[in-house]
Structure formats: structure tokens, C-alpha cells
Design an enzyme around this catalytic site. Structure first.
Site, PDB file in Angstrom:
ATOM      1  N   PRO A  33     -49.652  -7.806  -5.165  1.00 29.83           N
ATOM      2  CA  PRO A  33     -48.685  -6.762  -4.789  1.00 29.83           C
ATOM      3  C   PRO A  33     -47.281  -7.219  -5.149  1.00 29.83           C
ATOM      4  CG  PRO A  33     -49.372  -8.005  -2.851  1.00 29.83           C
ATOM      5  CD  PRO A  33     -50.222  -8.488  -3.993  1.00 29.83           C
ATOM      6  N   MET A  34     -46.567  -6.418  -5.933  1.00 30.89           N
ATOM      7  CA  MET A  34     -45.207  -6.769  -6.347  1.00 30.89           C
ATOM      8  C   MET A  34     -44.337  -5.520  -6.305  1.00 30.89           C
ATOM      9  SD  MET A  34     -45.786  -9.404  -9.544  1.00 30.89           S
ATOM     10  CE  MET A  34     -47.087  -8.417 -10.335  1.00 30.89           C
ATOM     11  N   VAL A  35     -43.188  -5.619  -5.644  1.00 28.39           N
ATOM     12  CA  VAL A  35     -42.250  -4.516  -5.588  1.00 28.39           C
ATOM     13  C   VAL A  35     -41.743  -4.248  -7.005  1.00 28.39           C
ATOM     14  CG1 VAL A  35     -40.033  -3.724  -4.691  1.00 28.39           C
ATOM     15  CG2 VAL A  35     -41.571  -5.050  -3.233  1.00 28.39           C
ATOM     16  N   CYS A 144     -44.588 -11.572   3.359  1.00 31.19           N
ATOM     17  CA  CYS A 144     -43.297 -11.375   2.690  1.00 31.19           C
ATOM     18  C   CYS A 144     -42.186 -12.058   3.476  1.00 31.19           C
ATOM     19  CB  CYS A 144     -42.997  -9.886   2.551  1.00 31.19           C
ATOM     20  SG  CYS A 144     -41.399  -9.570   1.744  1.00 31.19           S
ATOM     21  N   HIS A 215     -51.448 -17.073   0.354  1.00 30.25           N
ATOM     22  CA  HIS A 215     -50.401 -17.454  -0.594  1.00 30.25           C
ATOM     23  C   HIS A 215     -50.070 -18.917  -0.302  1.00 30.25           C
ATOM     24  CE1 HIS A 215     -46.317 -16.327  -2.629  1.00 30.25           C
ATOM     25  NE2 HIS A 215     -46.722 -17.547  -2.951  1.00 30.25           N
ATOM     26  N   ASN A 249     -53.646 -17.264  -3.925  1.00 29.85           N
ATOM     27  CA  ASN A 249     -52.462 -16.738  -4.600  1.00 29.85           C
ATOM     28  C   ASN A 249     -51.414 -17.839  -4.691  1.00 29.85           C
ATOM     29  OD1 ASN A 249     -49.735 -14.649  -3.563  1.00 29.85           O
ATOM     30  ND2 ASN A 249     -50.457 -14.906  -5.647  1.00 29.85           N
ATOM     31  N   ASP A 251     -48.975 -19.445  -8.270  1.00 26.20           N
ATOM     32  CA  ASP A 251     -49.000 -20.196  -9.532  1.00 26.20           C
ATOM     33  C   ASP A 251     -50.317 -20.072 -10.290  1.00 26.20           C
ATOM     34  OD1 ASP A 251     -46.438 -20.996  -9.000  1.00 26.20           O
ATOM     35  OD2 ASP A 251     -46.955 -23.042  -8.407  1.00 26.20           O
ATOM     36  N   ALA A 273     -49.679 -13.021 -10.155  1.00 26.98           N
ATOM     37  CA  ALA A 273     -48.443 -12.305  -9.822  1.00 26.98           C
ATOM     38  C   ALA A 273     -47.457 -12.334 -10.986  1.00 26.98           C
ATOM     39  CB  ALA A 273     -47.837 -12.900  -8.556  1.00 26.98           C
TER      40      ALA A 273
END
Length: 420
Positions: A33-35, A144, A215, A249, A251, A273
Site C-alpha cells: 500500500p502506497m499513497v 504508518c 514491516h 515487507n 527492502d 514497495a
């Protein structure tokens, strides 16, 4: 039949059942998930290049609540639209709609995980119910670290309130997952000690979720800091013992590396990502040809954005991630204002007509006209500066060189100088 230790062990492994409309995260390499970088065209491109699943950008529950679901016959998408209230509209102005979320049922629904930003079980459920019929799962963002998220008690702030986070997951499982028969999952970060991480993962795995993404950074860590995997094996072991799929998640640079890390640390899945943000063909294995040249990826991206009438601002931002920053093309694209200009710069002639149609629908055509006029004015000013005289003065000089019979009215020319 001879006794098989492997068969015996497999038969005793606990596994949370995957709902009928859900999806198992096991064996999957997925888009994180990336904005901005996780909008519809980016997700479709990731799937095109081999991503097994795609996470949409974190969407705050309260922003979804109150939206209208609107099928878009032009782009074949479902749009979640918010119209401002009457009290927020300035008298005499036109109310501008906000597109909160867009998905493509035919091309991604069975592979799409909707990530929600929330701090409340009730608002999480209310928002999730709106989109649950069109996705394969709901994922809670509990990782986040950005202030806009943590200040509202969302994201990484939830890691400090394990019981509250667990209550959100339980509510989603019972009121959304069970009802719509989709999976509920959560994405977290490492805590500041292995014991705290261990306790948190055990608690969350007991809520009925089907998947957990870890993450491999702590909350204070930034993306440029190297991911730490000291606790990863512990997390994957706990998830396996509880029957919950684990996704790693941090690298992960490409699909080959993802598969290797999954084997090394016992993770069921892996998430890509920033590498996918720069080049989504990172989902291709070396056997499939590996990374493609940026021009080929950009071509496919532009074609996809036109197919779904993507918002121009998001398209321009994403192109800035896909095109190398030191190239002349980067300068041209970042200075463009329409799809037509982008296609011209990239010499995608077969897309010109489609680009003009999309520019017209999105109201970008006027920008192109303004840009052309601006360029003409700029060129004229540059010429004037080079000669040291206004263009009208130079016209007068030319006129005086012509025979009297061919000259215009000198009064009009003088008047034009004063009007400049």
C-alpha cells in the site's frame, strides 16, 4: 501406505480458513500500500507485470463514510465520490466532487486488498461495508508512522494499544469478514523489543484474521534505513502456529528476491514497495526477463491511465517516479499539463486521439491551449529582449524599408506602440 513425516506434519498444521470471496496470502508476492503510488493504474500495471495481489493506498474510514458509489461507464470503474455539503460551498461557485477511491471490478477485484486507516471499531466497520462487495480483503493499517495518521490514533499509534487494535480486528472479522465472506488482515511494524513484538503478534493472530504483514522496521525508522530482519523468523513462526498467513515487507527489491527471502525466513508472502514504485516490472522474475526499460514501462502506464481516465495530478506524479530524473524526458514530462503533451513528448502517436479525448473529459484541453499561448508569448518576449526593442518598433522599422505604396497607416502603427 508408508508413514510420511511430512504428510503427518502437514495434516496437523493449524490454518485459519479462507472465506469464499477472500484470498489466501500464502505463496503471493504483492504490491504494498502506497499513497499516490497505489492508485488504480499503478495497481493494474503491477498485476500486468506479475503481482499476485495489490494493496490500494491507505484510505481513512471517515473519508469513505458518506461517499456515493457511482459506476463509471466510460472507464468501467466504480468510483466512490464525495460532494461537499452546502455549507462549505462558496456562493456563486460550483461544487467540486472529490474522488475518494476508484477500483476496476473486472480487472482487479479478485486481487485487490483495501487498506483502511482507522482508530475505531465502529467507523472501521461502517467504511469497510461500503467497499467489501468489490474487494478480496480488508487490511488495517497499524504501521504508518506519519503524523497525519498517528495524531488521529491511527497507523503506528495502534501498536501502543494492542487491546484496542485487537478490538478493531475482531469487529471487522465478525461484521464484515463473516458477512461478506472476505478476509481481514493487519499490517504492523516491529516493536522496540522482541518480547513486545511476540506478544502483539500472538494477540492479533487470535482475532480471526487471515493474514498479518510485518514491516521489518520500527516506528521511528525511515524508509532509507535498512530493514532489520532479526525478529522476522519469530513472527513467521508464531503466525504459522496460529494458522495465519505471514507477509514480509521492507527492502524487497524484486520477485526473485521476494521468493528467496520467503524461503529463508519462512514467510508465506512478500510485499514490494519502493522498487515497484520506480519500476513495476520488478514483479517479473529473471526467467520472465526481469526489469524492463523505463520507456517500455512508461508506455504501458500511459496506456493504462488513458483506459481508466486517471486523475492528471496522480499520473504526473507517478511518471515522475518512473522516468529517471536526470533525463531530458523527465524535464519535458514534469513540465507538461495534459495527456496530449505527454504523448507528444514520448512520441506515442497511436495514443494521440485517445489522449485528446481524455483531456476533454477531464477538462485539461483548456490547459493545453493556455500552454501553447504561453509558449508563444514567451518566445515573443525572448525575441524582443534579444533585439532590445518591442516587436511593434521592429515592425515600424520594417515598414519604413518598404515602398510607400505597400506601407500601412503610420498612425495606426504609432498607436499600436502606445498601446503596448
Amino acid at each position: 501406505m508408508p508413514f510420511s513425516l511430512e504428510v503427518a506434519m502437514t495434516s496437523t498444521i493449524k490454518r485459519v480458513s479462507i472465506p469464499k470471496n477472500g484470498v489466501d496470502y500464502r505463496g503471493k508476492v504483492v504490491l504494498a500500500p502506497m499513497v499516490r503510488s497505489g492508485e488504480l493504474p499503478s495497481r493494474l500495471l503491477a498485476l500486468h507485470y506479475g503481482a499476485d495481489l495489490v494493496w490500494g493506498p491507505e484510505t481513512i474510514d471517515k473519508s469513505m463514510i458518506g461517499t456515493a458509489k457511482r459506476p463509471n461507464p466510460v472507464s468501467s470503474t466504480i468510483d466512490y465520490i464525495r460532494t461537499p455539503s452546502n455549507s462549505s460551498i462558496t456562493p456563486g461557485s460550483v461544487a467540486r466532487e472529490s474522488h475518494i477511491y476508484r477500483l476496476h471490478p473486472a480487472r482487479e477485484s479478485r486481487h485487490l486488498i483495501f487498506q483502511i486507516g482507522t482508530s475505531s471499531p465502529s467507523t472501521a466497520v461502517e467504511a469497510a461495508k461500503l467497499i467489501a462487495p468489490h474487494v478480496a480483503g480488508i487490511d488495517v493499517n497499524a504501521g504508518c508512522p506519519k503524523p497525519f495518521s498517528t495524531s488521529g490514533g491511527m497507523g503506528a499509534a495502534l501498536l501502543q494499544k494492542p487491546d484496542h487494535l485487537a478490538s478493531i480486528l475482531v469487529a471487522l472479522v465478525k461484521e464484515v469478514g463473516d458477512v461478506f465472506e472476505i478476509g481481514i488482515s493487519v499490517k504492523i511494524r516491529l516493536l522496540d523489543s522482541a518480547e513486545k513484538t511476540k506478544a502483539l503478534v500472538r494477540k492479533l493472530c487470535g482475532t480471526g484474521i487471515t493474514g498479518l504483514t510485518i514491516h521489518c522496521r520500527t516506528t521511528p525508522m525511515r524508509p532509507r534505513e535498512k530493514a532489520i530482519r532479526d525478529q522476522l523468523r519469530m513472527v513467521t513462526d508464531i503466525c504459522r502456529s496460529e494458522g495465519v498467513a505471514s507477509v514480509m515487507n521492507g527492502d524487497v527489491r524484486n520477485k526473485d528476491e521476494a521468493l528467496q527471502l520467503m524461503r529463508e525466513y519462512g514467510a508465506d508472502g512478500a510485499m514490494i514497495a519502493t522498487a515497484a514504485e520506480a519500476n513495476p516490472s520488478s514483479f517479473r522474475t529473471s526467467g520472465e526477463g526481469g526489469l524492463l526499460p523505463w520507456r517500455e514501462v512508461v508506455h504501458e502506464y500511459i496506456k493504462t491511465t488513458l483506459e481508466v481516465d486517471n486523475k492528471w495530478g496522480n499520473t504526473k506524479f507517478t511518471l515522475g517516479q518512473l522516468i529517471p530524473g536526470k533525463t531530458e524526458m523527465y524535464r519535458k514530462i514534469t513540465g507538461s499539463k495534459t495527456y496530449t503533451e505527454v504523448c507528444e513528448a514520448l512520441e506515442l502517436e497511436h495514443l494521440y486521439e485517445h489522449a485528446r479525448e481524455v483531456d476533454e473529459r477531464l477538462g485539461l484541453s483548456q490547459r493545453q491551449g493556455d500552454t501553447a499561448v504561453g509558449r508563444a508569448k514567451s518566445k515573443n518576449k525572448s525575441a524582443q529582449a534579444a533585439s532590445g526593442r518591442p516587436s511593434a518598433e521592429r515592425s515600424m522599422e520594417v515598414e519604413t524599408r518598404r515602398p510607400l505604396s505597400e506601407r500601412g497607416d503610420p498612425c495606426q502603427n504609432v498607436a499600436s506602440i502606445h498601446l503596448l
